[in-house]
Each structure stands twice: as C-alpha cells, then as structure tokens.
Write a protein that holds these residues in place. Structure first.
Motif, short mmCIF file in Angstrom:
data_model
loop_
_atom_site.label_atom_id
_atom_site.label_comp_id
_atom_site.label_asym_id
_atom_site.label_seq_id
_atom_site.Cartn_x
_atom_site.Cartn_y
_atom_site.Cartn_z
N GLN A 1 -21.54 31.89 -12.04
CA GLN A 1 -22.73 32.57 -11.53
C GLN A 1 -23.39 31.76 -10.42
N GLU A 2 -23.38 30.43 -10.55
CA GLU A 2 -23.90 29.58 -9.48
C GLU A 2 -23.05 29.71 -8.22
N LEU A 3 -21.74 29.77 -8.39
CA LEU A 3 -20.83 29.96 -7.25
C LEU A 3 -21.14 31.26 -6.52
N ARG A 4 -21.30 32.33 -7.28
CA ARG A 4 -21.63 33.63 -6.67
C ARG A 4 -22.98 33.60 -5.97
N THR A 5 -23.97 32.95 -6.58
CA THR A 5 -25.30 32.86 -5.99
C THR A 5 -25.25 32.10 -4.67
N ARG A 6 -24.54 30.98 -4.65
CA ARG A 6 -24.43 30.20 -3.41
C ARG A 6 -23.74 31.01 -2.31
N LEU A 7 -22.70 31.73 -2.67
CA LEU A 7 -22.01 32.57 -1.69
C LEU A 7 -22.95 33.63 -1.13
N ARG A 8 -23.65 34.32 -2.00
CA ARG A 8 -24.56 35.38 -1.56
C ARG A 8 -25.70 34.84 -0.71
N ARG A 9 -26.21 33.66 -1.05
CA ARG A 9 -27.31 33.08 -0.27
C ARG A 9 -26.89 32.74 1.15
N PHE A 10 -25.60 32.52 1.35
CA PHE A 10 -25.11 32.27 2.71
C PHE A 10 -24.72 33.56 3.40
N PRO B 1 -7.02 37.28 -20.48
CA PRO B 1 -8.13 38.09 -19.98
C PRO B 1 -9.48 37.68 -20.58
N GLU B 2 -9.47 37.26 -21.82
CA GLU B 2 -10.71 36.82 -22.47
C GLU B 2 -11.25 35.55 -21.81
N GLU B 3 -10.32 34.66 -21.42
CA GLU B 3 -10.73 33.43 -20.73
C GLU B 3 -11.30 33.74 -19.35
N PHE B 4 -10.70 34.70 -18.66
CA PHE B 4 -11.25 35.12 -17.36
C PHE B 4 -12.65 35.69 -17.53
N ALA B 5 -12.84 36.52 -18.56
CA ALA B 5 -14.17 37.11 -18.81
C ALA B 5 -15.19 36.02 -19.12
N ALA B 6 -14.78 35.04 -19.90
CA ALA B 6 -15.69 33.94 -20.23
C ALA B 6 -16.03 33.11 -18.99
N ALA B 7 -15.03 32.89 -18.14
CA ALA B 7 -15.29 32.14 -16.90
C ALA B 7 -16.22 32.93 -16.00
N THR C 1 -10.35 24.43 -15.13
CA THR C 1 -10.64 24.64 -16.56
C THR C 1 -9.85 25.81 -17.12
N LEU C 2 -9.54 26.78 -16.27
CA LEU C 2 -8.74 27.92 -16.73
C LEU C 2 -7.26 27.60 -16.80
N GLU C 3 -6.78 26.78 -15.86
CA GLU C 3 -5.35 26.48 -15.79
C GLU C 3 -5.12 25.00 -16.06
N GLU C 4 -5.31 24.59 -17.27
CA GLU C 4 -5.10 23.19 -17.62
C GLU C 4 -3.63 22.86 -17.55
N ASP C 5 -3.32 21.65 -17.08
CA ASP C 5 -1.93 21.20 -17.01
C ASP C 5 -1.31 21.17 -18.41
N LEU C 6 -0.05 21.51 -18.44
CA LEU C 6 0.66 21.52 -19.71
C LEU C 6 1.13 20.11 -20.12
N ASP D 1 -15.56 25.74 -2.31
CA ASP D 1 -14.22 25.36 -2.75
C ASP D 1 -14.22 24.35 -3.89
N PRO D 2 -15.04 23.30 -3.85
CA PRO D 2 -15.02 22.37 -4.98
C PRO D 2 -15.43 23.04 -6.31
N ARG D 3 -16.41 23.92 -6.25
CA ARG D 3 -16.85 24.62 -7.47
C ARG D 3 -15.78 25.58 -7.96
N ALA D 4 -15.14 26.29 -7.04
CA ALA D 4 -14.08 27.21 -7.43
C ALA D 4 -12.89 26.45 -8.01
#
Length: 119
Positions: free
Chosen positions: A31-40, A18-24, A113-118, A104-107
């Motif tokens: 924030q850039e991803l959200r801004t781009r979505l909202r601008r469209f 959960p801490e990693e999700f909050a940091a992401a 980065t959140l789900e790094e391969d083991l 999609d590329p940004r997401a």
C-alpha cells in the motif's frame, strides 16, 4: 509440491500462491508502494495535461501570440511546441530517477518475500 521457476542467474525461486499474492497486495508495504507511485504520477500527469492543453488552446485561439517572432523566423509557437518535447523527456527522466530510488527497492523487497530462495 512446490512449483519452481528459473529466474535470473538460474536461481530457483518459489512461485507464490494466489493467497500469498492477495496477502502481499493487502500488506502495508504494498500500500505504501502504491501511495508513493500515485503521489508522483497523478500530479505529474495533471501538470503535463494542463501544459499540453494550454499549448493547444494558445494555438487555436491566440494566433497573434503564437506568431510573435522571438528571434529570426522562430516564433513563440515553435518554442512552446519544442518545449512539449523537452517537458516529455524531463518527466521521463524524473520518473526513472524516482522509480530507481523509491519504487524499485520497495518492489524488490516485496518480491523477495514472495519468492524466497529454495537454497
């Protein structure tokens, strides 16, 4: 102990905390991803709602205009009504193209980065 999920192709992926999700969520990339979505989305939704409201108001108050025959038995109201469907499909196609190119590329980068391969 790390929890593991099986994802596409049976690749083991780490489950973020959960801490990693909050940091992401707080990251500039998200924030850039959200801004781009909202601008469209917001301008497109506003434009379509204005277009739809105009159609409804014309249908309610401009009977003569909507009944104007354009060709044969096809009137302006029918063409504007069909235009609603065309507009809906055009907006959907524009969003899919926008999402594939911009979102999609940004997401995917944030997710990777959140789900790094083991391995």
């Amino acid at each position: 102990m790390t929890s593991i999920d099986l994802d596409k192709g049976d690749a083991a992926r780490r489950t973020p905390t959960p801490e990693e999700f909050a940091a992401a969520y707080a990251s500039p990339q998200f924030q850039e991803l959200r801004t781009r979505l909202r601008r469209f989305v917001f301008p497109m939704a506003a434009a379509f709602l204005i277009w739809y409201l105009s159609y409804v108001l014309l249908g309610a108050y401009a009977h003569d205009f909507m009944a104007t025959e354009v060709f044969g038995h096809v009137n302006a109201g029918l063409l504007l009504g069909l235009g609603q469907f065309v507009t809906t499909f055009a907006i959907t196609a524009a969003y899919v193209r926008f999402a594939n190119r911009q979102l999609d590329p940004r997401a995917a980068a944030i997710r990777s980065t959140l789900e790094e391969d083991l391995a």
